[in-house]
Design a protein around this motif. Structure first.
Motif, PDB file in Angstrom:
ATOM      1  N   CYS A  93      -4.138   7.895  -0.455  1.00  0.00           N
ATOM      2  CA  CYS A  93      -3.852   6.918  -1.506  1.00  0.00           C
ATOM      3  C   CYS A  93      -3.647   5.530  -0.908  1.00  0.00           C
ATOM      4  CB  CYS A  93      -2.613   7.343  -2.292  1.00  0.00           C
ATOM      5  SG  CYS A  93      -2.171   6.227  -3.645  1.00  0.00           S
ATOM      6  N   ALA A  94      -2.821   5.448   0.137  1.00  0.00           N
ATOM      7  CA  ALA A  94      -2.550   4.162   0.784  1.00  0.00           C
ATOM      8  C   ALA A  94      -3.815   3.582   1.399  1.00  0.00           C
ATOM      9  CB  ALA A  94      -1.463   4.332   1.848  1.00  0.00           C
ATOM     10  N   ALA A  95      -4.623   4.417   2.012  1.00  0.00           N
ATOM     11  CA  ALA A  95      -5.871   3.951   2.619  1.00  0.00           C
ATOM     12  C   ALA A  95      -6.821   3.412   1.563  1.00  0.00           C
ATOM     13  CB  ALA A  95      -6.531   5.088   3.400  1.00  0.00           C
ATOM     14  N   ARG A  96      -6.896   4.096   0.424  1.00  0.00           N
ATOM     15  CA  ARG A  96      -7.765   3.627  -0.662  1.00  0.00           C
ATOM     16  C   ARG A  96      -7.232   2.326  -1.255  1.00  0.00           C
ATOM     17  NH1 ARG A  96     -12.216   1.947  -2.235  1.00  0.00           N
ATOM     18  NH2 ARG A  96     -12.695   2.140  -4.455  1.00  0.00           N
ATOM     19  N   SER A  97      -5.931   2.191  -1.335  1.00  0.00           N
ATOM     20  CA  SER A  97      -5.342   0.940  -1.805  1.00  0.00           C
ATOM     21  C   SER A  97      -5.762  -0.215  -0.913  1.00  0.00           C
ATOM     22  CB  SER A  97      -3.811   1.054  -1.832  1.00  0.00           C
ATOM     23  OG  SER A  97      -3.210  -0.180  -2.145  1.00  0.00           O
ATOM     24  N   GLU A  98      -5.741   0.024   0.378  1.00  0.00           N
ATOM     25  CA  GLU A  98      -6.119  -1.015   1.342  1.00  0.00           C
ATOM     26  C   GLU A  98      -7.599  -1.370   1.227  1.00  0.00           C
ATOM     27  OE1 GLU A  98      -5.645  -1.916   6.145  1.00  0.00           O
ATOM     28  OE2 GLU A  98      -4.872  -0.050   5.260  1.00  0.00           O
ATOM     29  N   HIS A 151       0.841  -1.211   0.000  1.00  0.00           N
ATOM     30  CA  HIS A 151       0.000   0.000   0.000  1.00  0.00           C
ATOM     31  C   HIS A 151       0.871   1.254   0.000  1.00  0.00           C
ATOM     32  CE1 HIS A 151      -3.309  -2.674   0.589  1.00  0.00           C
ATOM     33  NE2 HIS A 151      -2.927  -3.027   1.807  1.00  0.00           N
ATOM     34  N   ALA A 152       1.987   1.208   0.734  1.00  0.00           N
ATOM     35  CA  ALA A 152       2.920   2.340   0.730  1.00  0.00           C
ATOM     36  C   ALA A 152       3.594   2.472  -0.631  1.00  0.00           C
ATOM     37  CB  ALA A 152       3.973   2.152   1.826  1.00  0.00           C
ATOM     38  N   VAL A 153       3.951   1.340  -1.235  1.00  0.00           N
ATOM     39  CA  VAL A 153       4.529   1.370  -2.582  1.00  0.00           C
ATOM     40  C   VAL A 153       3.548   2.012  -3.562  1.00  0.00           C
ATOM     41  CG1 VAL A 153       5.308  -0.064  -4.516  1.00  0.00           C
ATOM     42  CG2 VAL A 153       6.034  -0.621  -2.187  1.00  0.00           C
ATOM     43  N   THR A 154       2.278   1.660  -3.414  1.00  0.00           N
ATOM     44  CA  THR A 154       1.250   2.251  -4.279  1.00  0.00           C
ATOM     45  C   THR A 154       1.214   3.767  -4.113  1.00  0.00           C
ATOM     46  OG1 THR A 154      -0.095   0.246  -4.141  1.00  0.00           O
ATOM     47  CG2 THR A 154      -1.221   2.268  -4.803  1.00  0.00           C
ATOM     48  N   ALA A 155       1.298   4.221  -2.861  1.00  0.00           N
ATOM     49  CA  ALA A 155       1.233   5.663  -2.590  1.00  0.00           C
ATOM     50  C   ALA A 155       2.451   6.402  -3.111  1.00  0.00           C
ATOM     51  CB  ALA A 155       1.075   5.905  -1.089  1.00  0.00           C
ATOM     52  N   VAL A 156       3.624   5.743  -3.097  1.00  0.00           N
ATOM     53  CA  VAL A 156       4.855   6.413  -3.524  1.00  0.00           C
ATOM     54  C   VAL A 156       5.056   6.299  -5.035  1.00  0.00           C
ATOM     55  CG1 VAL A 156       7.374   6.439  -3.318  1.00  0.00           C
ATOM     56  CG2 VAL A 156       5.966   6.104  -1.287  1.00  0.00           C
ATOM     57  N   SER A 157       5.120   5.073  -5.536  1.00  0.00           N
ATOM     58  CA  SER A 157       5.485   4.904  -6.947  1.00  0.00           C
ATOM     59  C   SER A 157       4.334   4.467  -7.841  1.00  0.00           C
ATOM     60  CB  SER A 157       6.630   3.893  -7.078  1.00  0.00           C
ATOM     61  OG  SER A 157       6.258   2.620  -6.554  1.00  0.00           O
ATOM     62  N   GLY A 158       3.391   3.686  -7.302  1.00  0.00           N
ATOM     63  CA  GLY A 158       2.287   3.238  -8.143  1.00  0.00           C
ATOM     64  C   GLY A 158       1.453   4.404  -8.645  1.00  0.00           C
ATOM     65  N   SER A 159       1.042   5.259  -7.734  1.00  0.00           N
ATOM     66  CA  SER A 159       0.264   6.452  -8.087  1.00  0.00           C
ATOM     67  C   SER A 159       1.148   7.672  -8.302  1.00  0.00           C
ATOM     68  CB  SER A 159      -0.752   6.765  -6.977  1.00  0.00           C
ATOM     69  OG  SER A 159      -1.666   5.704  -6.812  1.00  0.00           O
ATOM     70  N   GLY A 160       2.403   7.581  -7.868  1.00  0.00           N
ATOM     71  CA  GLY A 160       3.315   8.725  -7.889  1.00  0.00           C
ATOM     72  C   GLY A 160       3.456   9.465  -9.203  1.00  0.00           C
ATOM     73  N   PRO A 161       3.490   8.758 -10.352  1.00  0.00           N
ATOM     74  CA  PRO A 161       3.623   9.518 -11.603  1.00  0.00           C
ATOM     75  C   PRO A 161       2.552  10.586 -11.776  1.00  0.00           C
ATOM     76  CG  PRO A 161       4.080   7.209 -12.020  1.00  0.00           C
ATOM     77  CD  PRO A 161       3.599   7.304 -10.586  1.00  0.00           C
ATOM     78  N   ALA A 162       1.349  10.293 -11.313  1.00  0.00           N
ATOM     79  CA  ALA A 162       0.272  11.287 -11.457  1.00  0.00           C
ATOM     80  C   ALA A 162       0.554  12.544 -10.649  1.00  0.00           C
ATOM     81  CB  ALA A 162      -1.064  10.683 -11.039  1.00  0.00           C
ATOM     82  N   TYR A 163       1.226  12.394  -9.491  1.00  0.00           N
ATOM     83  CA  TYR A 163       1.554  13.577  -8.687  1.00  0.00           C
ATOM     84  C   TYR A 163       2.475  14.503  -9.485  1.00  0.00           C
ATOM     85  CZ  TYR A 163       0.695   9.971  -5.033  1.00  0.00           C
ATOM     86  OH  TYR A 163       0.218   8.938  -4.278  1.00  0.00           O
ATOM     87  N   TYR A 164       3.489  13.885 -10.113  1.00  0.00           N
ATOM     88  CA  TYR A 164       4.436  14.684 -10.889  1.00  0.00           C
ATOM     89  C   TYR A 164       3.766  15.286 -12.125  1.00  0.00           C
ATOM     90  CZ  TYR A 164       8.120  12.940  -7.889  1.00  0.00           C
ATOM     91  OH  TYR A 164       8.899  12.670  -6.791  1.00  0.00           O
ATOM     92  N   PHE A 165       2.857  14.537 -12.744  1.00  0.00           N
ATOM     93  CA  PHE A 165       2.133  15.086 -13.891  1.00  0.00           C
ATOM     94  C   PHE A 165       1.299  16.288 -13.471  1.00  0.00           C
ATOM     95  CE2 PHE A 165       2.155  10.503 -15.659  1.00  0.00           C
ATOM     96  CZ  PHE A 165       3.392  10.695 -16.241  1.00  0.00           C
ATOM     97  N   LEU A 166       0.691  16.203 -12.277  1.00  0.00           N
ATOM     98  CA  LEU A 166      -0.085  17.334 -11.768  1.00  0.00           C
ATOM     99  C   LEU A 166       0.815  18.547 -11.553  1.00  0.00           C
ATOM    100  CD1 LEU A 166      -2.624  18.647 -10.541  1.00  0.00           C
ATOM    101  CD2 LEU A 166      -2.014  17.569  -8.359  1.00  0.00           C
TER     102      LEU A 166
END
Length: 272
Positions: free
Chosen positions: A259-264, A166-181
Motif C-alpha cells: 500500500c505504501a509503495a503504491r502510494s509513493e 505514505h505510511a499514514v496512507t497504509a495505516v489509516s487512509g486505506s486501513g478502513p478497507a482492511y477492517y471491512f475485509l
C-alpha cells in the motif's frame, strides 16, 4: 475556535464531511463557501450543506483566507492553474491523495503555506483519522487552523517528514478497507457456522465497534487486551493460534508495505 474565511474548491463527500463537522462544532456557516463544476451541483450542495456555493473558483478564492483543495487528484493540476491568479497569501489545505506540497507549490506558481492532509472515509461520519504535513512556509497559527479543520471529522496527527504520509496512507487512509475485509470474512464464517446473515452481520459489527471503543477508552496495550480475552486452552486461544500459524502478521505487513509503495508511485505518476 479560530474563525477565518474558508473556501472549499470541490464539494464532494470529503469536503461535505469536513464542512458538516465544522458547522456542527459551532463554526459559522456564513464564513464557509464552496465551489462545484455546475450550477445544478452548486444548488444541491448549498441546500445540503447550508452554505454559499458557486461555480466561480477565482472569486471564491479571492474572498477566502484559507482554501481547501478537495477535487480529484487528476483534476488538481488544471485547478491550481485556474486558481493561481486569485492567490496572494492564503493558506492552502489539500485533501487530494498523492500530490506532495512541492508539486502543489509548483502548480500554484507561488510560495504559499500548504498543509497536506490524508483523511479516510470514516470522516464522513465524524470518526475519521487524518495525517497532516505542513510545508516550511506554514506558520504555527496556520498549522493550528489546519488542525482545527481536520479535527472536525475525527482524530488528526502531524508528521514532520512528508514521506511519512505514505505510511499514514497504509495505516489509516486505506486501513478502513482492511477492517471491512475482516468483517466480511467474519460474517461469512458466522453464516457457515449456522447464523443467519442478519445475526452474523450485527454480531460482527458490534464486536468490531466494541473492540475499538474498549481499546480507545483504556490505557492497556492492544496486545494485552488480546491476551485478556484468551484463556489457556480456551476457545479464543485456539482461534488466535490459528491466525498466527497462518502468518497473519506477516501478511498484514506485506499488504501495508504494498500500500505504501503504491502510494509513493501513484504520487510520482500524478505529479508528472
Amino acid at each position: 475556535m479560530i474563525v477565518k474565511k474558508l473556501a472549499f474548491i470541490g464539494a464532494g463527500n470529503m469536503a461535505g464531511a469536513i464542512i458538516k463537522g465544522l458547522i456542527e462544532g459551532g463554526y459559522p456557516a456564513e464564513q464557509i463557501r464552496a465551489t462545484t463544476r455546475s450550477v445544478d451541483s452548486a444548488t444541491q450542495a448549498a441546500r445540503h450543506l447550508g452554505i454559499a456555493v458557486s461555480t466561480d473558483n477565482q472569486a471564491t478564492c479571492q474572498w477566502a483566507e484559507v482554501i481547501v483543495l478537495a477535487v480529484k487528484p487528476q483534476m488538481l493540476k488544471d485547478t491550481c492553474a485556474e486558481l493561481s491568479p486569485a492567490l496572494e497569501n492564503q493558506l492552502i489545505i489539500s485533501v487530494a491523495a498523492g500530490i506532495d506540497t512541492a508539486t502543489l507549490s509548483q502548480w500554484l506558481g507561488k510560495d504559499l503555506a500548504i498543509v497536506r492532509s490524508m483523511p479516510n472515509t470514516p470522516s464522513q461520519v465524524g470518526v475519521g483519522a487524518s495525517g497532516l504535513f505542513a510545508n516550511p512556509h506554514t506558520r504555527e497559527s496556520e498549522r493550528d487552523f489546519a488542525h482545527q479543520v481536520a479535527e472536525a471529522t475525527g482524530l488528526c496527527i502531524w508528521v514532520e517528514d512528508e514521506t511519512l504520509i505514505h505510511a499514514v496512507t497504509a495505516v489509516s487512509g486505506s486501513g478502513p478497507a482492511y477492517y471491512f475485509l475482516f468483517m466480511e470474512a467474519m460474517i461469512e464464517a458466522g453464516k457457515s457456522l449456522g447464523l443467519d446473515e442478519t445475526s452474523a452481520r450485527a454480531l460482527t459489527l458490534q464486536t468490531a465497534l466494541g473492540a475499538a471503543t474498549l481499546a480507545n477508552k483504556v490505557d492497556t496495550p492492544v496486545d494485552q487486551l488480546k491476551r485478556n480475552v484468551m484463556s489457556p486452552g480456551g476457545t479464543t486461544e485456539r482461534a488466535i493460534h490459528t491466525f498466527e500459524d497462518g502468518q497473519l502478521r506477516q501478511l498484514v505487513q506485506k499488504a501495508m508495505n504494498e500500500c505504501a509503495a503504491r502510494s509513493e508511485s501513484l504520487g510520482r505518476e500524478l505529479s508528472q
